[in-house]
Design an enzyme around this catalytic site. Structure first.
Site, PDB file in Angstrom:
ATOM      1  N   LYS A  89      -4.873 -29.287 -13.291  1.00 41.02           N
ATOM      2  CA  LYS A  89      -5.880 -28.443 -12.631  1.00 41.02           C
ATOM      3  C   LYS A  89      -7.311 -28.848 -12.965  1.00 41.02           C
ATOM      4  O   LYS A  89      -8.240 -28.484 -12.241  1.00 41.02           O
ATOM      5  CB  LYS A  89      -5.646 -26.975 -12.996  1.00 41.02           C
ATOM      6  CG  LYS A  89      -4.368 -26.408 -12.396  1.00 41.02           C
ATOM      7  CD  LYS A  89      -4.180 -24.943 -12.750  1.00 41.02           C
ATOM      8  CE  LYS A  89      -2.907 -24.394 -12.121  1.00 41.02           C
ATOM      9  NZ  LYS A  89      -2.697 -22.968 -12.447  1.00 41.02           N
ATOM     10  N   LYS A 170       5.565 -29.157  -6.084  1.00 42.01           N
ATOM     11  CA  LYS A 170       6.028 -27.778  -6.113  1.00 42.01           C
ATOM     12  C   LYS A 170       5.548 -26.995  -4.892  1.00 42.01           C
ATOM     13  O   LYS A 170       4.416 -27.183  -4.428  1.00 42.01           O
ATOM     14  CB  LYS A 170       5.519 -27.105  -7.398  1.00 42.01           C
ATOM     15  CG  LYS A 170       5.971 -25.671  -7.592  1.00 42.01           C
ATOM     16  CD  LYS A 170       5.353 -25.089  -8.856  1.00 42.01           C
ATOM     17  CE  LYS A 170       5.697 -23.608  -9.012  1.00 42.01           C
ATOM     18  NZ  LYS A 170       5.022 -23.008 -10.179  1.00 42.01           N
ATOM     19  N   LYS A 173       1.888 -21.276  -2.384  1.00 42.54           N
ATOM     20  CA  LYS A 173       1.293 -20.519  -1.290  1.00 42.54           C
ATOM     21  C   LYS A 173      -0.159 -20.904  -1.035  1.00 42.54           C
ATOM     22  O   LYS A 173      -0.739 -20.544  -0.015  1.00 42.54           O
ATOM     23  CB  LYS A 173       1.393 -19.013  -1.556  1.00 42.54           C
ATOM     24  CG  LYS A 173       0.681 -18.519  -2.801  1.00 42.54           C
ATOM     25  CD  LYS A 173       0.885 -17.024  -2.986  1.00 42.54           C
ATOM     26  CE  LYS A 173       0.185 -16.506  -4.230  1.00 42.54           C
ATOM     27  NZ  LYS A 173       0.754 -17.053  -5.484  1.00 42.54           N
TER      28      LYS A 173
END
Length: 308
Positions: A89, A170, A173
């Site tokens: 990230k 992965k 959403k």
């Protein structure tokens, strides 16, 4: 969520809506509050029973943030920087929040405050659970032995559901490609469209092989989790059958699984029942977490005197 429902029948379970974790990256405050309530409704809609388990919002139990700071003081910067999610990230960014680096001790607090024996997680959270065990063991040796070292429970299949459009990453959403994921609130036609456009391969053989056939293996994981069939049983069932028929059946299985969840969700989301359950959950969690927090403070010598 499926394994959560099963666990509540055998364990004294605590389910935490981790809203304080969400703010490690910028959030729209109104959207965040909507999502917090929505996730709580989903927990109940899939079958969490507030008479068996405790459901609460993390920020409504202040002991989590307090214990997290104490565990940060036990954690080492090097081990936090080695966390895969932090590296992923923060990659390519000029600056990231300190919270992105230090949120694993908050996750550890979420777990250790409740003397947790077993934590059900996906494969991507296994590293954080291992760090939680390390922090608990370090605290126990350095101060007083008050923490239980939690065991990790990974689902046999579907521990990590992958993107429908890129089965090497992965499912998320937040993926800009809306065809890459299925939402629990997707209507039947949208589920049909997403599954039928899911990436597979040119072989046309329904066989589980994550290395050679990641796309069809991912769909088999989803099918198995939405049905009572194992991967092996599904391979036998679709032996000699093409991907078209397999995907059509998968659409039906997923929609049948989502229908009762959606019905319960929409009934809960605007109800006073949801708020009552969350109020009661926060009260129950605060008692247990507060007791452990006082043990932590006593062990570290915080405050004026030993408190009971």
């Amino acid at each position: 969520m499926k394994q959560f429902v099963e666990l509540q029948n055998s364990f004294n379970c605590y389910f935490c809506i981790a809203d304080e974790h969400a703010i490690t990256v910028p959030q729209d405050r109104l959207e965040l509050r909507k999502n917090i309530r929505s996730l709580a409704a989903f927990y109940l809609a899939v079958g969490i029973d507030p008479n068996k388990a405790t459901l609460f919002i993390q920020s409504e139990v202040p002991a989590h943030a307090q214990a997290a700071w104490m565990l940060q003081c036990v954690a080492y910067v090097g081990e936090l920087e080695r966390m895969t999610q932090f590296k992923d990230k923060s990659a390519g960014k000029e600056s990231v929040s300190a919270g992105l680096l230090t949120y694993p001790p908050l996750m550890a607090a979420d777990i250790l405050l409740y003397s947790t024996d077993l934590v059900p997680v996906g494969e991507d959270q296994k590293q954080h659970l291992e760090l939680t065990r390390d922090l608990a063991e370090r605290f126990n040796k350095r101060y007083l032995e008050i923490f239980t070292l939690p065991d990790i429970k990974l689902s046999n299949s579907g521990a990590r559901i992958m993107s429908l459009q890129d089965p090497m990453k992965k499912m998320s959403k937040s993926d800009p490609n809306k065809k890459a994921f299925i939402s629990l609130l997707d209507d039947p036609k949208l589920v049909d469209k997403k599954i039928k456009s899911a990436v597979t391969d040119s072989e046309g053989v329904v066989k589980y092989d994550k290395e050679r056939k990641p796309g069809i293996s991912n769909l088999l994981d989803i099918y198995s989790n939405f049905s009572s069939l194992t991967i092996e049983e599904l391979e036998r069932k679709y032996d000699g059958v093409g991907y078209g028929a397999f995907k059509a059946d998968l659409v039906d299985v997923v929609n049948e699984g989502l229908a009762p969840i959606q019905k319960r969700y929409y009934k809960l989301i605007e109800s006073e029942e949801l708020d009552r359950i969350l109020d009661e959950g926060a009260e129950k969690a605060s008692i247990v977490a507060g007791n452990m927090l006082r043990k932590m403070e006593n062990a570290m010598g915080l405050g004026r005197k030993k408190r009971h």
